[in-house]
Scaffold this active site. Structure first.
Site, PDB file in Angstrom:
ATOM      1  N   CYS A 385       0.841  -1.201   0.000  1.00 42.70           N
ATOM      2  CA  CYS A 385       0.000   0.000   0.000  1.00 42.70           C
ATOM      3  C   CYS A 385       0.885   1.263   0.000  1.00 42.70           C
ATOM      4  CB  CYS A 385      -0.999  -0.042   1.140  1.00 42.70           C
ATOM      5  SG  CYS A 385      -2.463   0.924   0.732  1.00 42.70           S
ATOM      6  N   HIS A 511      -3.609  -4.860   0.269  1.00 39.38           N
ATOM      7  CA  HIS A 511      -2.943  -5.433   1.445  1.00 39.38           C
ATOM      8  C   HIS A 511      -3.021  -6.962   1.376  1.00 39.38           C
ATOM      9  CE1 HIS A 511      -2.755  -1.768   4.077  1.00 39.38           C
ATOM     10  NE2 HIS A 511      -3.652  -1.369   3.204  1.00 39.38           N
ATOM     11  N   GLU A 513      -1.543  -9.060   3.163  1.00 38.88           N
ATOM     12  CA  GLU A 513      -1.450  -9.671   4.498  1.00 38.88           C
ATOM     13  C   GLU A 513      -2.799 -10.043   5.106  1.00 38.88           C
ATOM     14  OE1 GLU A 513      -0.838  -6.535   3.744  1.00 38.88           O
ATOM     15  OE2 GLU A 513      -1.434  -5.140   5.327  1.00 38.88           O
TER      16      GLU A 513
END
Ligand code: GLN
Length: 540
Positions: A385, A511, A513
């Site tokens: 990001c 993102h 993650e």
């Protein structure tokens, strides 16, 4: 209320941060391993409508769900443990409850009644307790009540739990109280009194806990368990010991050993659909605990003094490390400490560099230097990001020669706005819930590092940002070696950039993650670790 759905409430006592989220997620995992469909939700007692506007220093990371809800980081644990997505309905705050009630009041839905905490706020809380169970999709709904019993602000939640237990009737709900048994080293004794007091507080509110889960640094002797059972009106076998664990991923097996799931199944009169199946989990733990190699990865960000601010990234490295049988030594490095003079010294031990998500200008210079170091020294790089945006700015400045290039977030008057606000974002003046949030499709270009990592070309990833790659500059970037390897098929927005002439340099506007779980480690994190291992081998 779906009659077949069972409800488990988890309250906390004595101290905060005992890990209700991990206990809830572990119990959910154990129930899931016996074939039940389970979901977990968290009720937070603060007045923010959602945690989206909270500073990460206050509350750790803001976790984003598929449907774009900005939620508590515990929802990340739920997804990582259960491998099933959560949604806006899985995280409710006092602020949201009041907002709903006040909106209804303004619409005249209470027909002239005086609107009060009881019954209107508690009814709204209960309606939300039961919402996920309503369509019969779940056998069990676990509800974690944030905060500690006795806090003024969680009183309406506790009262709603009391009423809900009464409404759903025996064997359809139970309350697990997570508590702390402190050890006084001077007296060499484990102390039960704080737990007795916190159970008394629950009893005052009309709730008898069914199970006590006791956080402790030392094993609980039978005598201590007996005392807790006697003074807290809990069956002896429902006093569950929860020792400090080496890893959060050990907790499901520890709870299984303590038979937490069996107690729950018996009390709720559930019939397991299959014998407990945790092979995949055990395999993961085996790989996690027996690494055959190790790498150093730097996480460059501005909130590094509170690692919870990067929870999902830290966990994604654990999943990816286990997948590669590699111990990842993650070094959290403050971007404010980095500059052109010290960068080499600070980053020389690293085999891979991740520049973290974030907001605002602070630490930008250090992040630019970290990117430049990774790019020019051919160190594997993952920008997430803001990390991707910084990679774009660095490339513009140092490769394209656009010296003033910037994001309009950092400098609204930059001559070269390589990262800029989307049209739709320009007139927004509210802060909460106004970013590009949640899951968006992304089409990967064949033959790129990204498509090789994913092994497919159509993906969905979660976003949380306002600014975007400015497509006016795309040709110039691509001509000079930084390509867009992932694009939003509907809008043409750049979702991934990578540098062709580099062992592994990838920046994602989304993102990754948030979607990494124990069962499915994220492909970009796995490939990044693989590249870091290769880098280490080449160095030696
Ligand atoms: N501040 C940047 C934006 O709003 C990046 C946000 C992030 O890293 N999540 O676009």
């Amino acid at each position: 209320m779906a009659s077949s759905t069972k409800y488990i409430f988890i309250t906390g006592g004595v101290a905060s941060s005992l890990g209700k989220g991990i206990i809830g997620a572990s119990l959910a995992k154990l129930l899931q391993s016996r074939g039940f469909s389970v979901t977990i939700q968290k009720f937070d007692p603060y007045l923010n409508i959602d945690p989206g506007t909270l500073n990460p220093y206050e509350h750790g990371e803001c976790y984003v769900t598929e449907d774009g809800a900005e939620t508590d980081l515990d929802l990340g644990h739920y997804e990582r443990f259960l491998n099933t997505p959560t949604s806006q309905s899985n995280n409710i705050t006092t602020g949201r409850i009041y907002n709903n009630v006040i909106t209804k009041e303004r619409k005249g839905e209470y027909l002239g009644k005086t609107v009060q905490v009881i019954p209107h706020i508690t009814d709204e809380i209960k309606a939300n307790f039961f919402k996920l169970g309503e369509d019969g999709k779940y056998d069990v709904v676990i509800t974690e009540i944030g905060g500690c019993v006795g806090d003024i602000e969680s009183l309406p939640f506790i009262e709603a739990v009391r009423q809900a237990k009464w409404d759903i009737g025996a064997h359809n709900s139970l309350v697990i109280h997570l508590t702390l048994i402190p050890y006084l080293s001077a007296a060499k004794e484990l102390k039960t009194k704080p737990t007795q007091h916190s159970v008394k507080q629950l009893l005052e509110a009309g709730i008898q806990p069914d199970i006590l889960v006791c956080r402790t640094e030392h094993h609980l002797p039978l005598e201590v368990k007996k005392k807790l059972a006697l003074f807290c009106n809990v069956q002896l076998n429902c006093v569950i010991e929860s020792m400090d664990a080496e890893s959060i991923y050990d907790v499901p097996l520890m709870m299984k050993k303590e038979k937490l799931d069996e107690r729950v199944i018996t009390k709720l009169k559930l019939t397991p659909k299959n014998p407990s199946e945790l092979d995949h989990w055990k395999e993961f733990l085996g790989r996690l605990k027996n690494p055959t190699q190790e790498v150093n990865i730097g996480l460059i960000g501005k909130y590094v003094s509170l690692p919870d601010a990067y929870k999902s990234i830290i966990e994604a490295f654990i999943h990816a490390g286990a997948a590669m049988e590699c111990k990842v030594h993650l070094k959290l490095i403050s971007s404010e400490e980095l500059n052109r003079d010290n960068i080499k010294d600070k980053l020389k031990e690293l085999h891979g560099v991740l520049v973290a998500p974030g907001f605002g200008e602070r630490g930008l210079e250090g992040k630019l230097e970290a990117v430049r170091y990774a790019r020019t020294h051919k160190v594997p790089f993952l920008g997430v990001c803001l990390g991707m945006q910084v990679a774009v700015i660095e490339f513009a400045k140092n490769v394209l020669g656009l010296k003033d290039a910037n994001s309009t977030e950092m400098n609204p008057d930059t001559v070269d706005p390589v990262i800029a606000l989307m049209e739709e974002q320009k007139n927004i003046d509210q802060m909460g819930g106004t970013m590009r949030l949640g899951s968006y499709p992304c089409e990967l270009i064949k033959g790129t590092k990204s498509s090789a990592a994913y092994g497919k070309t159509k993906i969905h990833e979660r976003h949380r940002h306002r600014y975007e790659f400015n497509n006016k500059y795309l040709q110039q970037f691509e001509k000079n070696g930084m390509i867009a390897s992932g694009l939003n098929p509907d809008t043409g927005l750049v979702e991934i950039v990578e540098i062709k002439d580099h062992p592994w340099f990838v920046g994602t506007q989304f993102h990754p993650e948030y979607k990494s779980t124990v069962l499915s480690p994220h492909p970009l994190f796995v490939r990044f670790i693989k590249a870091a291992i290769e880098n280490k081998i080449n160095q030696n």
